[in-house]
Design a protein around this motif. Structure first.
Motif, PDB file in Angstrom:
ATOM      1  N   MET A   1     -12.471   8.897  18.292  1.00  0.00           N
ATOM      2  CA  MET A   1     -12.846   9.431  17.000  1.00  0.00           C
ATOM      3  C   MET A   1     -11.622   9.432  16.102  1.00  0.00           C
ATOM      4  SD  MET A   1     -14.680  13.054  16.089  1.00  0.00           S
ATOM      5  CE  MET A   1     -16.208  12.439  16.819  1.00  0.00           C
ATOM      6  N   THR A   2     -11.847   9.074  14.837  1.00  0.00           N
ATOM      7  CA  THR A   2     -10.742   9.051  13.883  1.00  0.00           C
ATOM      8  C   THR A   2     -11.054   9.977  12.708  1.00  0.00           C
ATOM      9  OG1 THR A   2     -11.605   7.207  12.544  1.00  0.00           O
ATOM     10  CG2 THR A   2     -10.297   6.637  14.495  1.00  0.00           C
ATOM     11  N   GLY A   3      -9.989  10.435  12.036  1.00  0.00           N
ATOM     12  CA  GLY A   3     -10.177  11.299  10.885  1.00  0.00           C
ATOM     13  C   GLY A   3      -9.093  11.079   9.857  1.00  0.00           C
ATOM     14  N   VAL A   4      -9.483  11.057   8.595  1.00  0.00           N
ATOM     15  CA  VAL A   4      -8.546  10.900   7.489  1.00  0.00           C
ATOM     16  C   VAL A   4      -8.898  11.926   6.418  1.00  0.00           C
ATOM     17  CG1 VAL A   4      -7.618   9.338   5.741  1.00  0.00           C
ATOM     18  CG2 VAL A   4      -8.382   8.426   7.914  1.00  0.00           C
ATOM     19  N   SER A   5      -7.892  12.528   5.808  1.00  0.00           N
ATOM     20  CA  SER A   5      -8.083  13.483   4.720  1.00  0.00           C
ATOM     21  C   SER A   5      -8.981  14.629   5.176  1.00  0.00           C
ATOM     22  CB  SER A   5      -8.649  12.756   3.490  1.00  0.00           C
ATOM     23  OG  SER A   5      -8.502  13.539   2.320  1.00  0.00           O
ATOM     24  N   ALA A   6     -10.035  14.947   4.434  1.00  0.00           N
ATOM     25  CA  ALA A   6     -10.916  16.049   4.836  1.00  0.00           C
ATOM     26  C   ALA A   6     -11.504  15.802   6.222  1.00  0.00           C
ATOM     27  CB  ALA A   6     -12.033  16.230   3.808  1.00  0.00           C
ATOM     28  N   GLY A   7     -11.709  14.531   6.559  1.00  0.00           N
ATOM     29  CA  GLY A   7     -12.239  14.183   7.875  1.00  0.00           C
ATOM     30  C   GLY A   7     -11.322  14.586   9.011  1.00  0.00           C
ATOM     31  N   ALA A  86      -4.941  10.125  10.618  1.00  0.00           N
ATOM     32  CA  ALA A  86      -4.002   9.376   9.780  1.00  0.00           C
ATOM     33  C   ALA A  86      -3.369  10.270   8.720  1.00  0.00           C
ATOM     34  CB  ALA A  86      -4.715   8.204   9.104  1.00  0.00           C
ATOM     35  N   THR A  87      -2.069  10.092   8.534  1.00  0.00           N
ATOM     36  CA  THR A  87      -1.361  10.680   7.406  1.00  0.00           C
ATOM     37  C   THR A  87      -0.643   9.546   6.677  1.00  0.00           C
ATOM     38  OG1 THR A  87       0.696  11.071   8.648  1.00  0.00           O
ATOM     39  CG2 THR A  87      -0.959  12.829   8.671  1.00  0.00           C
ATOM     40  N   THR A  88       0.004   9.865   5.585  1.00  0.00           N
ATOM     41  CA  THR A  88       0.820   8.883   4.867  1.00  0.00           C
ATOM     42  C   THR A  88       2.270   9.352   4.869  1.00  0.00           C
ATOM     43  OG1 THR A  88      -0.991   8.170   3.424  1.00  0.00           O
ATOM     44  CG2 THR A  88       1.249   7.755   2.655  1.00  0.00           C
ATOM     45  N   ASN A  89       3.163   8.511   5.369  1.00  0.00           N
ATOM     46  CA  ASN A  89       4.592   8.792   5.355  1.00  0.00           C
ATOM     47  C   ASN A  89       5.121   8.443   3.970  1.00  0.00           C
ATOM     48  OD1 ASN A  89       7.419   8.601   5.540  1.00  0.00           O
ATOM     49  ND2 ASN A  89       7.336   8.038   7.697  1.00  0.00           N
ATOM     50  N   LEU A  90       5.540   9.454   3.216  1.00  0.00           N
ATOM     51  CA  LEU A  90       6.006   9.221   1.850  1.00  0.00           C
ATOM     52  C   LEU A  90       7.269   8.370   1.813  1.00  0.00           C
ATOM     53  CD1 LEU A  90       5.554  12.536  -0.197  1.00  0.00           C
ATOM     54  CD2 LEU A  90       4.373  10.358  -0.501  1.00  0.00           C
ATOM     55  N   ASP A  91       8.159   8.576   2.787  1.00  0.00           N
ATOM     56  CA  ASP A  91       9.410   7.830   2.806  1.00  0.00           C
ATOM     57  C   ASP A  91       9.161   6.341   3.028  1.00  0.00           C
ATOM     58  OD1 ASP A  91      11.122  10.229   2.653  1.00  0.00           O
ATOM     59  OD2 ASP A  91      10.322  10.629   4.643  1.00  0.00           O
ATOM     60  N   ALA A  92       8.310   6.033   3.991  1.00  0.00           N
ATOM     61  CA  ALA A  92       8.020   4.635   4.327  1.00  0.00           C
ATOM     62  C   ALA A  92       6.884   4.057   3.481  1.00  0.00           C
ATOM     63  CB  ALA A  92       7.657   4.512   5.803  1.00  0.00           C
ATOM     64  N   GLN A  93       6.133   4.942   2.783  1.00  0.00           N
ATOM     65  CA  GLN A  93       4.986   4.530   1.976  1.00  0.00           C
ATOM     66  C   GLN A  93       3.991   3.709   2.799  1.00  0.00           C
ATOM     67  OE1 GLN A  93       6.058   2.864  -1.854  1.00  0.00           O
ATOM     68  NE2 GLN A  93       7.870   4.172  -2.013  1.00  0.00           N
ATOM     69  N   ARG A  94       3.678   4.234   3.970  1.00  0.00           N
ATOM     70  CA  ARG A  94       2.734   3.539   4.853  1.00  0.00           C
ATOM     71  C   ARG A  94       1.934   4.563   5.650  1.00  0.00           C
ATOM     72  NH1 ARG A  94       4.270   3.505  10.182  1.00  0.00           N
ATOM     73  NH2 ARG A  94       6.418   4.120  10.652  1.00  0.00           N
ATOM     74  N   PRO A  95       0.768   4.153   6.137  1.00  0.00           N
ATOM     75  CA  PRO A  95      -0.037   5.077   6.947  1.00  0.00           C
ATOM     76  C   PRO A  95       0.576   5.256   8.329  1.00  0.00           C
ATOM     77  CG  PRO A  95      -1.084   2.915   6.841  1.00  0.00           C
ATOM     78  CD  PRO A  95       0.080   2.867   5.907  1.00  0.00           C
ATOM     79  N   ARG A 154      -4.977   4.871   3.317  1.00  0.00           N
ATOM     80  CA  ARG A 154      -6.072   4.311   4.128  1.00  0.00           C
ATOM     81  C   ARG A 154      -7.232   5.293   4.155  1.00  0.00           C
ATOM     82  NH1 ARG A 154      -5.678  -0.150   7.117  1.00  0.00           N
ATOM     83  NH2 ARG A 154      -7.224  -0.563   8.743  1.00  0.00           N
ATOM     84  N   GLN A 155      -8.318   4.943   3.501  1.00  0.00           N
ATOM     85  CA  GLN A 155      -9.474   5.827   3.404  1.00  0.00           C
ATOM     86  C   GLN A 155     -10.231   5.945   4.730  1.00  0.00           C
ATOM     87  OE1 GLN A 155     -10.573   7.708   0.876  1.00  0.00           O
ATOM     88  NE2 GLN A 155      -8.913   7.143  -0.499  1.00  0.00           N
ATOM     89  N   ASN A 185     -16.749  11.622   3.041  1.00  0.00           N
ATOM     90  CA  ASN A 185     -16.911  12.858   2.281  1.00  0.00           C
ATOM     91  C   ASN A 185     -16.843  12.533   0.784  1.00  0.00           C
ATOM     92  OD1 ASN A 185     -17.103  15.580   1.648  1.00  0.00           O
ATOM     93  ND2 ASN A 185     -14.910  15.905   1.745  1.00  0.00           N
ATOM     94  N   THR A 186     -17.895  11.908   0.296  1.00  0.00           N
ATOM     95  CA  THR A 186     -17.925  11.475  -1.095  1.00  0.00           C
ATOM     96  C   THR A 186     -19.378  11.394  -1.559  1.00  0.00           C
ATOM     97  OG1 THR A 186     -17.149   9.794  -2.646  1.00  0.00           O
ATOM     98  CG2 THR A 186     -17.977   9.008  -0.526  1.00  0.00           C
TER      99      THR A 186
END
Length: 206
Positions: A1-7, A86-95, A154-155, A185-186
Motif C-alpha cells: 500500500m502506498t500513500g502520498v499527501s493526505a493519503g 512519499a515525501t519531497t526532499n526540498l534540498d534535492a527537489q525530488r520525491p 508525485r501525486q 482525495n480530490t
C-alpha cells in the motif's frame, strides 16, 4: 500500500484493515481543520517559513500513531506486505519513498518519531505549512533534510520509483495479473466558487 499527501495519513490504518477503522475515523472526524492548523500570516514577513503552524496536527498524529500501531505494521511487514509513503526532499527537489514497515520494525528509540515525522512531512504543503526537518544518516554522516508534501513531486505512485513491476515477473511461475486500487482525495469535476484575491485565498485555490 502506498500513500502520498493526505493519503499518507490514511495509509497506515487502511493497511491494517477494519480493526483500525475507528482510529481512522477518529483521526479524520474528531477535530475540525481549524483546530489542527494555526494560522500565522505575519510569520512569513518576519522571516518564518510558513503561513500556518502544524503543531496541533503533529499532536493528533502522535495520539493515533503509537507503539501499538507500529508493532502491528511491523508484523504485516514481516509477513511480506509493504507500506510506502512519499515525501519531497526540498534540498534535492525530488520525491523520497519511505519504507514504513522497515521503520516500524526498527528497534531504534527514534523509530516512532521518524514514522510520525514522515507522515507529517507528506501532508506539509510548502509555504502553507512548515517543512519537517528529518535527521538522516548516509555514508556514515548524519545530516538534516527538509521534507514537505509528497504530492509536490508525485501525486500517485504504485511501487518504489526505481522498481519496474515487469522486473519482478520472473519470480512468478506465470506472469501475474496486476490489480490496482487508487483513491484520489480530490473532486471528479471542478465546481464554481468565488476566489479570494489574497495570499491565503490563492493557496486554497485548486
Amino acid at each position: 500500500m502506498t500513500g502520498v499527501s493526505a493519503g499518507a495519513l490514511i495509509a497506515p490504518f487502511a493497511f491494517l484493515g477494519p480493526a483500525y477503522d475507528k482510529d481512522l475515523e477518529g483521526m479524520w472526524t474528531g477535530k475540525a481543520s481549524a483546530d489542527l492548523i494555526t494560522p500565522q500570516p505575519l510569520a512569513v514577513l518576519l522571516g518564518g517559513n510558513a503561513l500556518a503552524d502544524t503543531e496541533p496536527l503533529a499532536q493528533l498524529i502522535a495520539h493515533y500513531v503509537n507503539r501499538r500501531l507500529l508493532q502491528a505494521i511491523a508484523r504485516e511487514y514481516m509477513g511480506g506486505r509493504l507500506l510506502l509513503v512519499a515525501t519531497t526532499n526540498l534540498d534535492a527537489q525530488r520525491p523520497v519513498i519511505w519504507n514504513m514497515g522497515e521503520i516500524a520494525l526498527s528497534p531504534s528509540r527514534e523509530a516512532l518519531t521518524l514514522f510520525r515525522q514522515v507522515l507529517l512531512a507528506s501532508v506539509s504543503i510548502p509555504v502553507a505549512f512548515p517543512p519537517v526537518r528529518i535527521q538522516v544518516e548516509a555514508g556514515g554522516k548524519v545530516r538534516d533534510e527538509l521534507h514537505v508534501d509528497g504530492g509536490t513531486t508525485r501525486q500517485v505512485f504504485i511501487a518504489p520509483l526505481q522498481i519496474s513491476l515487469r522486473s519482478l515477473e520472473p519470480f512468478y511461475s506465470a506472469p501475474p495479473q496486476h490489480r490496482f486500487y487508487i483513491i484520489a482525495n480530490t473532486k471528479l469535476a471542478p465546481e464554481w466558487k468565488p476566489a479570494r484575491a489574497d495570499l491565503l485565498g490563492m493557496l486554497k485555490a485548486p
